[in-house]
Write an enzyme that holds these catalytic residues in place. Structure first.
Site, PDB file in Angstrom:
ATOM      1  N   CYS A  48       0.930  -1.185  -0.203  1.00  0.00           N
ATOM      2  CA  CYS A  48       0.060  -0.071   0.052  1.00  0.00           C
ATOM      3  C   CYS A  48       0.793   1.305  -0.101  1.00  0.00           C
ATOM      4  O   CYS A  48       1.710   1.275   0.717  1.00  0.00           O
ATOM      5  CB  CYS A  48      -1.087  -0.099   1.264  1.00  0.00           C
ATOM      6  SG  CYS A  48      -2.015   1.335   1.599  1.00  0.00           S
ATOM      7  N   CYS A  53      -0.656   3.690  -6.764  1.00  0.00           N
ATOM      8  CA  CYS A  53      -1.510   3.268  -5.787  1.00  0.00           C
ATOM      9  C   CYS A  53      -2.060   1.857  -6.130  1.00  0.00           C
ATOM     10  O   CYS A  53      -1.977   1.691  -7.556  1.00  0.00           O
ATOM     11  CB  CYS A  53      -2.935   4.097  -5.769  1.00  0.00           C
ATOM     12  SG  CYS A  53      -4.347   3.342  -4.687  1.00  0.00           S
TER      13      CYS A  53
HETATM   14  N1  DGL Z   1      -3.927   0.473  -2.240  1.00  0.00           N
HETATM   15  C1  DGL Z   1      -3.413   1.853  -1.461  1.00  0.00           C
HETATM   16  C2  DGL Z   1      -2.142   2.602  -1.899  1.00  0.00           C
HETATM   17  O1  DGL Z   1      -1.533   1.874  -2.844  1.00  0.00           O
HETATM   18  C3  DGL Z   1      -4.828   2.530  -1.536  1.00  0.00           C
HETATM   19  C4  DGL Z   1      -4.862   3.418  -0.174  1.00  0.00           C
HETATM   20  C5  DGL Z   1      -6.296   3.644   0.317  1.00  0.00           C
HETATM   21  O2  DGL Z   1      -6.753   2.925   0.968  1.00  0.00           O
HETATM   22  O3  DGL Z   1      -6.791   4.916  -0.238  1.00  0.00           O
HETATM   23  O4  DGL Z   1      -2.033   3.787  -1.877  1.00  0.00           O
END
Ligand code: DGL
Length: 277
Positions: free
Chosen positions: A69, A193
């Site tokens: 993440c 992301c």
């Molecule tokens: N997959 C997360 C990232 O890479 C998402 C973050 C979120 O929950 O907004 O930042």
């Protein structure tokens, strides 16, 4: 066992690339879907949630945890690596426990993809505000021009399984147009992301053909393989049964449905509640 953590289902895009490259290890995936998205939350909250998840995964027997993440990597990794949690675990005699993020390994290679030297970063508000990408990329490639674009609606679209719907087009076009208006020479767009690969086709359709889209899965998998080859003591502790379990803080059926879309195969998800020790 290797733990892989994300605020929700996005980290599955990283997990599947890692498992393709390193299929022999056992994996435990944890998605904090009940509290996702993290992207627009404050530093304190993201740190607290990530810390709880890391502690939980350690208690399940993970020796190594990948924060799959970007938001958690940007907002919580350094503090977790430096202060209380790891210290606490190390005091308890678990000296080999490690937490790795996904920003630095991405920043180390992103400059190899661009010819114009103009790179775009699409990410959550938290990741953009932290400036983590700009700082890390500049260390490796000081001459690159970095343009960031926060895309706060993209994660909710994916977490609600609306990423293929018509509504998604509106927000994809809006952020891509905004990005392109800031720098006309961009030739490389990083999806910074882990949820965004699910919007790949829509993003592609609003982006000029000559701009490459870079996803993180393979980059992180390669970097992890390299890390393990350099850290034999830790590597030897990892169990090798080729198994993977999926945990979520949200009701399991709902998450299993979504997880199937990411992994293109049926998965069983176990519901858990995170409690601090
Ligand atoms: N997959 C997360 C990232 O890479 C998402 C973050 C979120 O929950 O907004 O930042």
């Amino acid at each position: 066992m290797i733990g892989v953590f994300d605020s929700g289902v996005g980290g599955l895009t990283i997990l599947s690339s890692i498992r393709k490259r390193l299929p022999d290890y056992d994996y435990l995936y944890l998605g904090d879907n009940a509290r996702a998205p993290y992207g627009s939350r404050s530093f304190e909250v993201i740190y607290e949630y990530t810390w709880q998840a890391v502690d939980y995964l350690f208690r399940q027997g993970c020796e190594l945890i990948i924060l799959a993440c970007n938001t958690a990597s940007a907002k919580a990794l350094r503090t977790i690596q430096q202060v209380n949690l790891l210290e606490q675990w190390h005091k308890d005699g678990n000296n080999n426990k490690r937490v790795l993020g996904i920003i630095r390994p991405t920043a180390e290679v992103i400059g190899q993809y661009t010819k114009t030297g103009h790179v775009a970063i699409c990410a959550t508000e938290g990741t953009v505000a932290s400036q983590s990408y700009t700082i890390e990329i500049k260390k490796q490639f000081p001459l690159l021009t970095i343009t960031q674009q926060a895309c706060p609606m993209w994660v909710p679209l994916v977490e609600n399984n609306e990423h293929n719907g018509k509504g998604a087009d509106y927000f994809v076009k809006q952020y891509i147009d905004s990005l392109l208006s800031k720098d006309k020479d961009i030739d490389t767009l990083l999806l910074a992301c882990t949820h965004y690969p699910l919007l790949y086709n829509k993003i592609r359709s609003y982006l000029p053909k000559e701009i490459k889209i870079i996803e993180q899965g393979d980059i992180i998998a390669r970097s992890l393989a390299d890390y393990l080859s350099r850290h034999n003591e830790l590597e030897r502790q990892l169990s090798r049964g080729g198994q993977c379990r999926y945990l979520s803080t949200e009701q399991s059926q709902k998450v299993a449905q979504l997880a199937r879309l990411f992994l293109q195969e049926p998965v069983e998800v176990e519901h858990i509640e995170i409690q601090m020790r």
